[in-house]
Design a protein around this motif. Structure first.
Motif, PDB file in Angstrom:
ATOM      1  N   UNK A 421      42.749  50.342  38.310  1.00 14.00           N
ATOM      2  CA  UNK A 421      44.262  50.078  37.574  1.00 14.00           C
ATOM      3  C   UNK A 421      44.791  51.160  36.802  1.00 14.00           C
ATOM      4  N   UNK A 422      44.019  51.685  35.856  1.00 14.46           N
ATOM      5  CA  UNK A 422      44.588  52.936  35.157  1.00 14.46           C
ATOM      6  C   UNK A 422      45.012  53.810  35.864  1.00 14.46           C
ATOM      7  N   UNK A 423      44.243  54.401  36.861  1.00  9.15           N
ATOM      8  CA  UNK A 423      44.393  55.649  37.736  1.00  9.15           C
ATOM      9  C   UNK A 423      45.665  55.393  38.462  1.00  9.15           C
ATOM     10  N   UNK A 424      46.135  54.032  38.744  1.00  5.98           N
ATOM     11  CA  UNK A 424      47.417  53.920  39.444  1.00  5.98           C
ATOM     12  C   UNK A 424      48.566  54.198  38.309  1.00  5.98           C
ATOM     13  N   UNK A 431      43.815  62.074  38.939  1.00  8.26           N
ATOM     14  CA  UNK A 431      43.091  63.285  39.296  1.00  8.26           C
ATOM     15  C   UNK A 431      41.741  63.154  39.157  1.00  8.26           C
ATOM     16  N   UNK A 432      41.208  62.624  38.160  1.00 12.10           N
ATOM     17  CA  UNK A 432      39.537  62.373  38.297  1.00 12.10           C
ATOM     18  C   UNK A 432      39.106  61.104  39.198  1.00 12.10           C
ATOM     19  N   UNK A 433      39.910  60.256  39.339  1.00  9.77           N
ATOM     20  CA  UNK A 433      39.906  59.173  40.123  1.00  9.77           C
ATOM     21  C   UNK A 433      39.293  59.499  41.644  1.00  9.77           C
ATOM     22  N   UNK A 434      40.396  60.648  42.012  1.00 15.04           N
ATOM     23  CA  UNK A 434      40.084  61.143  43.368  1.00 15.04           C
ATOM     24  C   UNK A 434      39.226  61.978  43.432  1.00 15.04           C
ATOM     25  N   UNK A 435      38.702  62.688  42.358  1.00 18.17           N
ATOM     26  CA  UNK A 435      37.512  63.577  42.311  1.00 18.17           C
ATOM     27  C   UNK A 435      36.407  62.798  42.461  1.00 18.17           C
ATOM     28  N   UNK A 436      36.162  61.520  41.996  1.00 18.76           N
ATOM     29  CA  UNK A 436      34.983  60.808  42.145  1.00 18.76           C
ATOM     30  C   UNK A 436      34.987  60.270  43.220  1.00 18.76           C
TER      31      UNK A 436
END
Length: 565
Positions: A421-424, A431-436
């Motif tokens: 939710x926060x990454x949205x 950026x770190x969501x996509x990295x993960x």
């Protein structure tokens, strides 16, 4: 009228005969002349004449009534034969010239670092001698492009021997003669005292700086020179010819800002392969300096990191891709070594999600509620915390080599789940969501491939053997090699696919065995089935070339078997 016609015919024939005659002085150069430096002007003139002569006899450049004349066809064939003879002789000469030139440098000890005396490499004289043949190489490329491949290989292989020796001896002397190596204790106190014996470098970091300063500009220059000298169609500099400047530069420049053509892009790929061949192996001498510096003084990683970063920031030459890779590898190695200094908690039998991942999502949610004004400081905090989290996670995963990818995929999945939710709404966290997400996919892929390979080892070993053999022989010959007959193939297929239901069930159980986050299992199993089908499809295409009449389980049959399990 007959007289006028005869005069006109004579003039026309004279013009045609000029195109069909080989000037005697050029014929000597093209068929058996020497390629010594003193003869190169004649050779280049002969090349220019031959290139134009062949072009003039092309059908598109002739009056149609002449294009099919026997005399024209025969002369065109003669010129082409002359071209082949000349290119073969010139290529053979250069293939021997490059190793000879390098051998003369290798045999001169004054070119290399000796005990107590660092010798910065200087290739100016070598490049000067090479430039004598730059125009010849351009003509070879225009006359027969395929001849450039072995010439480039000969040049890169020869230069590799020289540069590897230069880096090895420079690196060895830095380590042997530096003041730092004379002390058995790490030099935390700063510069050595006045009473200590003079050395080549006062500290490990200074030794590393000397190594980088001496060789990185040289490697960039050699990459630029190779691009120009060996006739690659790529941008090499910002308007000045790279081969005209043999003085070391701090960094290369990226060249034309115009969009590269398809030819240019393709050539850039081939060029970077050649650059790698020319420089491959030297990385070990840079690594040796880094490891030695860390062993003497772990804190030297900090200045070494700064030195490397400065060169990475200044490195813009597209054609020196291998140099960028080397600098990136050095930075990674320094970072890894430095991370060993950090203290961190590790659970020896770590399974499941590490506690700090869900805690971070709670922290981030709280921080987002209290932001007022600029969010720069919060984003900086996210960057710092998440970087440490990911680095520590990678370390924790390495504790048990058998479970590395399981630990990574479970934790990267948990990170994504807790921050979805926060990454949205927060770009830094996105950026770190996509990295993960990327790290999760890579860990899944590695784990799935391992599971597949364990259960179908013979099948994929057989496929790999076919691929290796296909480098050197036609598909028809492979079935006659030892261990590759149709009988061998049938035996392998029988042992691999007998009891297929049990093997695939075993694959599922292997995936299930060490996963603590059971919610991940369905998607993992779907990925596993898809990956296996892709590999099996590739395998069938491969064996169809070698054993075209053999009956095997089709892709659709395999798909049905997987669907029913």
């Amino acid at each position: 009228m007959q007289s006028v016609s005869n005069v006109a015919l004579g003039e026309e024939l004279d013009r045609l005969l000029v195109l069909l005659q080989i000037p005697p002085e050029y014929e000597v150069s093209l068929t058996g002349g020497s390629f010594d430096e003193g003869n190169m002007v004649k050779n280049i003139e002969a090349c220019e004449w031959l290139t134009n002569a062949i072009k003039n006899l092309e059908a598109s450049n002739l009056d149609p009534c002449y294009a099919k004349l026997r005399a024209v066809r025969e002369k065109r064939a003669e010129f082409v034969l002359l071209k082949c003879t000349f290119v073969r002789r010139a290529s053979e000469f250069l293939r021997n010239y490059f190793p000879g030139l390098i051998d003369s440098m290798l045999n001169d000890k004054d070119n290399f670092t000796q005990k107590g005396q660092l010798q910065r490499p200087d290739h100016a004289d070598m490049r000067y001698k090479c430039r004598t043949y730059a125009r010849l190489l351009q003509f070879i490329k225009s006359l027969d492009k395929s001849c450039m491949i072995p010439l480039r290989k000969a040049y890169c292989h020869s230069l590799n021997l020289l540069i590897r020796r230069e880096t090895r001896e420079y690196s060895n002397e830095l380590r042997n003669s530096s003041k730092a190596s004379k002390s058995s204790t790490p030099s935390f106190e700063g510069p050595a005292g006045v009473n200590q014996p003079a050395g080549i470098a006062d500290s490990p970091a200074e030794a590393y700086s000397k190594m980088i300063t001496a060789f990185i500009p040289l490697l960039v220059d050699e990459s630029l020179f190779l691009a120009h000298f060996m006739c690659f169609e790529v941008p090499t500099s910002d308007g000045s010819d790279s081969d005209e400047d043999s003085t070391p530069k701090t960094s290369g420049s990226s060249g034309s800002s115009a969009k590269p053509s398809n030819n240019s892009s393709a050539d850039l790929g081939v060029l970077n392969e050649c650059v790698q061949e020319m420089l491959d192996g030297i990385q070990e001498d840079f690594y040796a300096i880094v490891d030695w510096a860390f062993k003497l003084d772990p804190l030297s990683c900090i200045p070494m990191h700064g030195i490397t970063d400065r060169y990475i920031a200044g490195q813009k030459a597209e054609v020196a891709g291998y140099v960028s890779v080397l600098l990136d590898d050095l930075e990674t190695r320094i970072t890894i070594l430095f991370s060993r200094i950090e203290k961190y908690e590790r659970n020896v039998k770590q399974v499941g999600v590490v506690p700090y991942i869900p805690r971070f999502s709670q922290l981030a949610a709280r921080m987002e509620q209290y932001i007022t004004g600029s969010r720069d400081l919060v984003d900086q905090a996210y960057t710092k915390i998440v970087t440490i989290m990911f680095v520590t996670l990678e370390k924790i995963a390495q504790v048990e080599p058998k479970y590395v990818d399981i630990v990574l995929l479970e934790n990267y999945a948990a990170f994504q789940h807790s921050l979805y939710d926060l990454a949205n709404v927060v770009p830094t966290l996105a950026k770190y969501y996509h990295q993960a997400s990327e790290a999760y996919e890579q860990a899944c892929s590695r784990h799935i491939n391992l599971v597949i390979y364990i259960h179908f080892e013979k099948l994929f070993q057989f496929a790999r053997k076919i691929e290796e053999l296909m480098y050197n022989m036609s598909p028809e010959e492979i079935a006659f090699q030892v261990g590759m007959s149709k009988v061998d193939f049938r035996k392998m297929m029988k042992s691999s696919l007998t009891g297929l239901d049990k093997t695939i069930t075993a694959m599922y159980r292997k995936l299930q065995k060490n996963i603590t986050a059971e919610e991940l299992l369905p998607s993992l199993w779907e990925k596993c089935k898809k990956e296996f089908l892709d590999k099996y499809t590739t395998f069938l295409k491969l064996i169809a070339k070698i054993y075209p009449n053999e009956t095997v389980t089709s892709v659709n049959e395999m798909k049905d078997i997987l669907a029913n399990l």
